[in-house]
Structure formats: C-alpha cells, structure tokens
Design an enzyme around this catalytic site. Sequence first.
Site, PDB file in Angstrom:
ATOM      1  CG  HIS A  35      -1.608  -1.351   1.382  1.00  0.00           C
ATOM      2  ND1 HIS A  35      -1.115  -2.297   1.817  1.00  0.00           N
ATOM      3  CD2 HIS A  35      -3.099  -1.463   1.168  1.00  0.00           C
ATOM      4  CE1 HIS A  35      -2.581  -3.541   1.386  1.00  0.00           C
ATOM      5  NE2 HIS A  35      -3.377  -3.112   1.435  1.00  0.00           N
ATOM      6  CG  HIS A 266      -5.888   1.077  -0.179  1.00  0.00           C
ATOM      7  ND1 HIS A 266      -6.044   2.303   0.589  1.00  0.00           N
ATOM      8  CD2 HIS A 266      -6.275   0.436  -0.803  1.00  0.00           C
ATOM      9  CE1 HIS A 266      -6.265   0.866   1.843  1.00  0.00           C
ATOM     10  NE2 HIS A 266      -6.240   0.250   1.066  1.00  0.00           N
ATOM     11  CD  GLU A 415     -20.430  -5.546  25.216  1.00  0.00           C
ATOM     12  OE1 GLU A 415     -20.279  -5.035  23.624  1.00  0.00           O
ATOM     13  OE2 GLU A 415     -21.667  -5.673  25.480  1.00  0.00           O
ATOM     14  CG  HIS A 477     -28.407 -12.212  26.719  1.00  0.00           C
ATOM     15  ND1 HIS A 477     -29.146 -11.901  25.689  1.00  0.00           N
ATOM     16  CD2 HIS A 477     -28.225 -11.499  27.182  1.00  0.00           C
ATOM     17  CE1 HIS A 477     -30.011 -10.618  25.496  1.00  0.00           C
ATOM     18  NE2 HIS A 477     -29.078 -10.002  26.685  1.00  0.00           N
TER      19      HIS A 477
END
Lengths: 672, 672
Positions: A35, A266, A415, A477
């Site tokens: 890059h 890029h 988290e 959960h």
Amino acid sequence: MDIAALRDAHPDHWNKATAIRTLAMDAVQAANSGHPGMPMGMADVATVLFERHLKFDAAAPDWADRDRFILSAGHGSMLIYALLYLTGYEDMTLEQIKNFRQWGAITAGHPEYGHVKGVETTTGPLGQGISNAVGFAMAEEKLRAEFGPKVVDHYTYVIAGDGCLMEGISHEAIGLAGHQKLGRLIVLWDNNDITIDGRVSLSDSTDQRARFAAAGWKVLSCDGHNPEDIDRALTAAKGSDRPVLIDCKTIIGFGSPKKADTSGAHGSPLGDAEIAVTKDIYGWPYGPFEIPDEVLKAWRAIGARGATARAEWEQAFGKLSGTKQAEFTRRMSGQPPKKLEAAIRALKKQISENAPCVATRKSSEMVLEVVNEVMPETIGGSADLTGSNNTKTNGLGVFSPEDRTGRYVYYGIREHGMAAAMNGMALHGGVKPYGGTFLCFTDYARGSMRLSALMGVPVTYVMTHDSIGLGEDGPTHQPVEHLAMLRATPNTHVFRPCDTVETAEAWELALTSPGTPSVLALTRQNLPTYRVEHKVKNLTAQGAYVLAEAEGKRQALLMATGSEVEIAMDARALLQAEGIGTRVVSLPCWELFEEQPEAYRRKVLPAGPVRVAIEAGIRFGWDRWLFGERGRREKSGFVGMHGFGASAPAPELYKQFGITAEAVAEKVKSLL
Amino acid sequence: MDIAALRDAHPDHWNKATAIRTLAMDAVQAANSGHPGMPMGMADVATVLFERHLKFDAAAPDWADRDRFILSAGHGSMLIYALLYLTGYEDMTLEQIKNFRQWGAITAGHPEYGHVKGVETTTGPLGQGISNAVGFAMAEEKLRAEFGPKVVDHYTYVIAGDGCLMEGISHEAIGLAGHQKLGRLIVLWDNNDITIDGRVSLSDSTDQRARFAAAGWKVLSCDGHNPEDIDRALTAAKGSDRPVLIDCKTIIGFGSPKKADTSGAHGSPLGDAEIAVTKDIYGWPYGPFEIPDEVLKAWRAIGARGATARAEWEQAFGKLSGTKQAEFTRRMSGQPPKKLEAAIRALKKQISENAPCVATRKSSEMVLEVVNEVMPETIGGSADLTGSNNTKTNGLGVFSPEDRTGRYVYYGIREHGMAAAMNGMALHGGVKPYGGTFLCFTDYARGSMRLSALMGVPVTYVMTHDSIGLGEDGPTHQPVEHLAMLRATPNTHVFRPCDTVETAEAWELALTSPGTPSVLALTRQNLPTYRVEHKVKNLTAQGAYVLAEAEGKRQALLMATGSEVEIAMDARALLQAEGIGTRVVSLPCWELFEEQPEAYRRKVLPAGPVRVAIEAGIRFGWDRWLFGERGRREKSGFVGMHGFGASAPAPELYKQFGITAEAVAEKVKSLL
C-alpha cells in the site's frame, strides 16, 4: 497541489518526507504487493511528528517514558518501517525494507507487534490501533498518577484513516476516550477522502469533526502537506484537557500523476514507470531504496535527539526511592509480584476448608479480592455488567478524569472497545488489565480478542454466564458455540473451572502467563466445591486431571468442564451405585492438557472405559478427547447442546436439553 | 414528575400506557426475572406510536406494507409482548404473558423472531435492532422504487436505548443510514440516562444528538411521558428526507418510588410490595395481569384501526398487473424464481466445458453474473472490498439516495453494520441480500452473523481471501480458525468450494436455502476446474463426495476443501505414481454432509484406507471426519495450519507451513 513550490519552501523537510515516500514506493514495487498511497500521503505529517514532537530515542526503543506512536491505518506499514529505518532503529535495516512482505522479514505486510521495536501494536484490522491507543493513554494516566509526572509523562499519537473511523470499534474507543478526558491522546486523521472502493462519498457522509466533538474531543485541522501548518496543529494539540483529533487534509499517493487522489494508489504498486515520473516530480534523482547521505544523516539526528530527554529521565528515575524504582521496573516488566503465589495458595487452602457453594463468577470475585490486594497493577472493568461479572472488588476505586489512581473502569456498553483498550494497556506495560462481559458477547469483542492472541498479550477476559445456565435471558445470551470458537483460536487459554479452587488456579495461570491471553468462562449458577482436599500444586496447569477415581473396576470415564463437572459427579454416584466404576476427569483447559506429555494425557484418559463428555455447549472439538488418546469411537458419547438454547429457568433448560446426571448414566450404560 | 397531573391531563392515554406498565411489572414479577424498567419508561412513547402513527393491523400481521416496529432494546421485551397482547395479535394470549420467560412460551426473555408475529427481528444483543432497521428501511426504499408507492409505503420505527447507541455497531448503522438518507427510518431513543452499572455519566459523555446530526440525521426531541409532545415529535419526524432520531426523555421504572431513575429498575423484578405501591401511584386498583375491559377494548380498537388502510392497500395492489402482483408475491415469499435452476445448470455445463483456472472469488462473480440476471431481488454489496470480493456484477446499478433501483450497496468499512443490514433486508422480505468482506473479518461481523443463524435468515456471506493463500497481507488478514468458528455455529452452512462448478452449486444452495444463512469461503488464488464432467445433480448438496476414485487397491483417502483439493489431487497423482491407490473426497460443506444418511457418509469415507485431511486452517473439528465414520486414530493425519500465518507470497507460505502435495504424500506413506 504545486509540488515544486512546496519543495522550494521547505527543502529540508521535503527531502526527509520524500525519503519516506520513495522507500514506500520502492518497497511496494519490489514486493509487487502493498500500500504505497497512504505513506506517500502521510509522509509530511509523520516527518513533522517525528522531527519536532515525538519523544523517542531510536537507540533505546524500550524507554518507558517514550511517546507511543501507533499506525492504526496498518496497511500503510511502509510508513512506519521507513521511519524506523531512517531514524536508526537497530533491527530495521535497509535489507529488511528491501525484503518487505517476504518470508522471514520483520517487515510484514501489516505492522506486527514483536517483530521490531517501534511497532507498539499489531495493526491492519481497521479501527484496532486507535482503540488500543485509548488503552495506552489510560495506562499512561494511571502510571503518572502512581509514579509521578517526572517518570511518566508521555503522549500517545495515532495515525488513523477513514477505514479506522468508519469501523464500529472506533465509536466505542472515541466515546471512552472522550469520557475519560484522555488529553495525552492525539489522533492524526489521514483525511484523504479515499477508500478501497473509491471516494469516501460513495459510502459515507459523516462529519467526522462534529462527531469527535460530540464525543468530547478537541478538534483541530491542518494542511497535511504543509510542515508549518502540521507543526502548528501538533503544538496546539498538546496540553489539552481532552483527547485531540487533528484533521490532516492529505492527498493519497501524493505526487503520483496517475494515481494521486484515487483508490488506485491504495493497495497496489505504482509501477516502475509511474515511480520514475513521480520521483522526477519530487526532484529525487535516486534509484530504488537510495537515500542520499545527508538526508539519512538528518533523519538519524532526529532518531538521536531524544537521548538528552532520556538521560534527564534516567536522572529523575534515579531520584525515586529504591523501592519505587524496583516496583516501577517490575511493573513495566510484567512480572507478577512474589506475593501472588502465596496469596493464591492460602486462598485455595481456605476455600478447600470452607467448600463454598457459589457461582464461579462469585468464585472469581473471591479470587480477585485477594489478587487485587497483592497486585497493585491490576486494572479491572466490565462492559456495563459489573454486578453480573463480579469484577469490582472492594477498595479498587474508579478510574476517571477525577481519579487516575482508580483501578476499576466502567467501560460502558463497549465490549470491543474494552478488549482493544485492554490490549493497549497491556502493551503499554505497567498495568495488568482484566475485563468482563457475558461469554456470548465475545462475539462483539472477537476482533480484539484475536489480536490479544496474535500479539501474545496476556490480558484476562472474565466471561460469565457461560452456558444455558444463564437461563431466562434466552438464546441470544446463551453461548453454545463460543467455547469451541475460543478453543479454536491459536494461543488462547480457555479456562472453564468447575469450582472455586479451579477458579483460583485459573486466575493464577492467567496472571502469570507471559504471552497468552486467558478467557475465564464462569457460571451464573452456584456450584459445589469439589476440590476439598487442599493441594499446593496447581492442578489446572495440567489442563485436565482425575477429579474422582473409579471405585472398583473402571468401566466408565466421564469428562466435563465447569458447571457440568457437577453433573458428571452426580452421574458417577448413580453409576457407582449400580456397581459401574466411574472416573471423572475435570478438563478446565484443553490447551494446557494438549501441551502435557502424551504419557500424562494417556494416564488421565486411559484406553478401555466407555467415555462420555459432558458440556453445555456443542460437541464441536470434543472428538479430540473422545476419539483421541486411545478412545474408541463406538464406545464414546457426548451429552450437551445440539443447537441454540432457549428462554426458561436454568434447571428447566438442563432438563429439557437432556443435560442431566440421569442422561449421562443412561448414555454410559448404553455404551457398555 | 407529577404523576397525578399527567394522569388527569390525559386519562385515556394514561390508562393505555399503564396497562403496558403493569403487565410488564406483573410478568417480570411472576417470572422472577426480566426487565421492568424499560417498558415502564417507554410505555407512553409506545402507546402514542401504536395509537396514532404505526400502520398495522393486528389481524393481518403479515401485511406487506405494514410499518415495521423494532424493539432494539430487546431486554424490554415485555413492552412488545404487552403491545401485541393489548392490540390483539392472535398468538399473544394473556396466558403467554403469564408464562413470560418459561419453557415453551413464545414470550422469551428477549423477543425472538419466529416465536410470534409482530416481532420483526430478534433483539437483545445491543445495537442489533437499530442496525437491522437500516436494512428494513433500505428494503422498503428499493421495493417502493420497483413496485411503486401505492404498494410499498411504510416506515420503520425503532426503540433504542443507551446500550444500543454505545455499541460500535450503532456507529456503522447510523453512518450508513445517514449516507443513504433513509427518511423512512425513525429511531426513538429511550433517553433515560441509566445503564446496568448506574447513570450513563459513569461511562459516557457523548452528545448523542450532535452525534446523529454529524451522521446526517434529523434530530428531534420530546418529553417521553407527555403524549402530546410525543405525538408532535412523531408527526414532525414523518416526511423527512433524512433518517430521524427522536430523543425521548424518559424515566426508567417510571412511577416506582424506590426504583425509578435507578439501575435497580433495569434487570430485576420490582418486588410485590413495590408493585403495590407503584400501582397505587398509578391509580390502578387492579390485580396482577388484570386489564379493565374498557382499557382492553380501547387497545383492541387500536389493533383494528389499520384494517381500513389495509383494505385500501389490497385495492391498490389489485390494480397492479397480474405479472407484477405475482412477482411481488413471489418476492415477499422468498421463493427463488423458477429460472434459477436452469440458469445454474447451464452455467455448470459451460464451466465444465471451459474448465477455467480462476480464483473461486472470481468463480463467484461468474455465478453472480448469471444469478443477478435471473433474480431481480438480489441486492449485493461489500464492506469496501468490492474489487477483491468480486461482488459487483455488470449492470447492477448502485443503491443510493439518487437511485433506489440500484442493486449494489457500497457499505463502507462496516462489516458488522453490513451483516445487520442484510439481516434486516432479508427479514423485511422482497429482497435477497448478499455481502462480502475477507473471511478473517467475520470477526467483526460475528454478532450479526450469529443472529442470521439464530433467526434462520438465509442471507449469503461472500467471504473471500479464505486462508494463508491471501499471502502478503499477513496473519492479521489470514483466517486460520474462522472455518472452525463458523462450522461450530449452529444453523450455518459453511461452503468452501474447490472450483467454479462447486462455487455455482454452493451459490444455488445458498439462494434456495429456506432458513439457513450461508457463508461462502472463497480463494484469492487461482484454482483449476476439477468438475470437468458435467453433472446435472448438485453434488455439493451432499456436503461431500468422491471427486477422484483410487486406481487399484484403495490404500489412502484424502479429504480436503477449497484450495486444498488441488493439493489433494496433486498428492493423489504422486501416490498413484507409486502404486498407492488414493481416493480424493471433496468436502465443501460439513453441515450438509452431516445431514446425509449414515450409509452415504460411510460410502464416501469407508473404513480401511489411511485418512489424511488437508485444509489451510487449523485441525479443530476435523477429528469428526478423521476418527469418525469408522476412521482409525492411528491411521489418520492432518496437513494444515497449527497456529497463525505469516506475511509472504502465498506459494512460499504453503511451502513454509508444509501444506504441499509432497507433505501429504509423505504423511500418507508414514501411516501405511
């Protein structure tokens, strides 16, 4: 952009920055991969940062009080490699630059922590570096509060691109940083308006400056190709009472006639012809990897300029008391205090005597009460589940802008940001982070948890509510595949202790691990203590061991982890009552068991008896222990989950999903 | 807050809202588990929304043009259950409410898609609902552009809490929504200033209003307990050219003297005494689960008020051409077009004839060129890796505010947001989403990918660069544990095709899957075509099959997936040259193979020959096929990865990590 004018206005700066640009172009070309555009665009900013602001000494890359430089836009790795080579980091030779992205070179495609000093963290997965940086800055604040500003007084600088800022993790990180008022954190945004798919406007319309301001940051901006303007912004950024974003307007692939300001710059080499033209435009008549002596000399002087500051720091450090010096040195080394071993041992003894019946999340809290007392370096926290994860012990204090000595972080519902910050804290050194959420929500933190493993950062994840034992909250959960996922991750210790003694042992292993992160999978529901006979030895360190031997002829072998050890023990009682000799093996850490000598593994899992594994998760991975180590396919079985859970009280769920002592006993008998 | 004054000012509203509040209090108390505070706080907002704004007909919950209501703060499930019961959704009986969180009840702890009509998506993991909603709104825009505003003309309403807004995924979602100017998306923020750990100010200082504005949203606010003010805000929100955030200032646990405005109201029952006092304050002299007839009647009238609008819609729909009606109905049903099968078959035939040597990511593009031609419902995209994932085929057009007929989404660097939006689109119906990133970055999308599986939403994840074959980008970008992680996830089909024919077959299975999401793991590097003999039958549907039979006595059996099938075939050539008869089994989908009759599995994997599995990932999980199906532990081996990868050209990595045909042949010989 009039490059000739820029060059003429700041010739010395120009040459230094161009050395970076051309090394990036040449290395990517030689590798035929990489890059180039980002280093070409950010070379000016990086040059000013390293020349005039960054506190570092290339000859002493481990200097504790150096400023930290984090390349969050890790694909621009040639930027940092060029900087390390030019400023004279010993390991970063020109040969390494020439071997960019080749087998065995330290110049990996993305900057890898541990390959070379000066790379403070592994980056590449976008948004991680900027989020690690929050942890670096938190560690700095905490240590400064503890050891004083003469010894700890540094900044964390980050270069981040649009990708970093679009990733969700960046939201968690900048929110946390803004809330914590981390004034020593300075983010340089490579605002080049280009992503891989094209212009940023293809996919995003966010006003980043307003967004950072909304999160409590100070926002500055500069022309990312004008050294004086960059310097002005960096100067203004320092001494802030809030984290700082500097919006650096840059051009990707700066100077390349065909590729500049396009996504073509890029992720691909420019091509030999384009490199030649670009070097012409730069006024740089040098061949590949060629840096004129005077430019290299100027850069090396930058690499050496921190020596004075470092000498002053050594003096200041020498003025600390001997105890304080030793403590600082120990803390930065990551060595646990000597007192830890005895403290854990005493706790184990006491637990074996008292035999509490508590959830292992509570066991963990009991251990932490002892640990946090003897380890001032711990810094705990939770992603808004403090009372559920049991991560906050007495007297820790809360880390906040008002109290930097506080040792507990209210991470908020973040988290991923918590995991990344923990990585950053551990990498900074001097602090020992642990943090909690529900095991199921490792899903949200995966990106950073993988990097803990890849970097070998020994952080501790306190993951409670580790099965359908969570009960009524239901399948969203309830982890069922998460133990398998974590066990599948290289260099990760997954502990699922069956009682308070094993929990203490797991914590001891986590806290003394030199280079492996640990996950503690802990229950919501109460469990009896099985380890009622005190043993000095840490049995969990072997990964698995015989918890209860068969009475009479050994016909069955039950393997289980965590809360299902209780079911195995109850099943054993049922089977023994019928005269079926049954051994129970507790398997709290597969990875450590795998590392044992084969003889030990075979001793624990002997050939012969019927084998049944019990775990309130899916079977995936268990075949290793059912069929391996001389197990027999036709004489083995699994009692556990076969899909997602459900919402109901935990005992009902265990019954409905058939994870019971009776079911285990039946399974054994059907295999005999 | 003067509750008596509120009650007296709007008595009818008060009673309706209080019916919600008390049902929530009573159900949580009965379950002795759950979250009363949020429904108590948002009951007023929800009442005004359902009474005056939401377009729905409780008697026809599948009405295609209904407004979608999404409870992103899924822990407040009793809010939606109460609303569904009160408005008269057939399945939501009072008995179900009384059995909140019990085994077999549809009233799970968090709202589960598929349990009951009216729950449009599964929520609970924070931030998912608001991010699904972006997909719902995109699907609405696209279908409106296709079928006209007389048939498609609805809003997506979301209730989101502080947790949803702190999660990183929300950043990706609101950025995408703002960029796409989704004016039919209205988010009601339950701004109660409380999280589980305490006040929001413990962990966050973000100015959410400024943040949403920075992302291009219209921002409104209201007093979340004043029905007229709520109505004013909702009215102002409609007809916007941008998505709308309504900041609803509320009090969690509204009315409870001891718990209101505290985290104590969040996740625990109030207790019988507190419920009694609170009902007193409400002026609600009724027992548990008791709703006075006139209040229930008023609510049922609300549930029925959409019948007129629906009748009008039916008329408008009837005015579409028969073809258009049939197409709309097919699209909403999720049935693939009849043409698909023939198109895939023709492509397979052509591929078998041409036998291209291309990367399977390119194979996937070849398939998509055909698929996108015959399936107008596909909507593709990539998280900023379009050219790498090969997800954009000719003539798709780009979905944007300017062109809602575009079928390609530039998602930006938002893997999690993309996955959640795809879930939302699939749940809305009428469109068939697929989206790409690198396989390694499933880590970033895990939260939503798990929900695809849990909900049974057949979206397709196009995950390229599926191994160390990615090469120079290095270990941060190289999946090694990800195949295991995905295979460990229940209800997920993980396809790793070995050539273009298998890729076409995998795509066919993904596109026709009724209730299972698919992950396509695709290579960066070129692979030969092995399926050169055209077969009408989809062999990938069996999960595994014999790709090449042993010549002579069958002594070895090689199992492989994806790019390692080439290595297996090369190893077979080496072994056959030495007279060792070798079968090669391609195993593109473990889950489908597992579903086959045992007889078929045993036919493909017969007892006897030495077994070696080859995969450029870790071994975790492979023991199922090595030891199972009458395999013998001592006669089996694995050639693959044992830890993280490295940065170097792909061929060098395969050599260095010992994943070569020669290594496989040696392994076989060592086991013979």
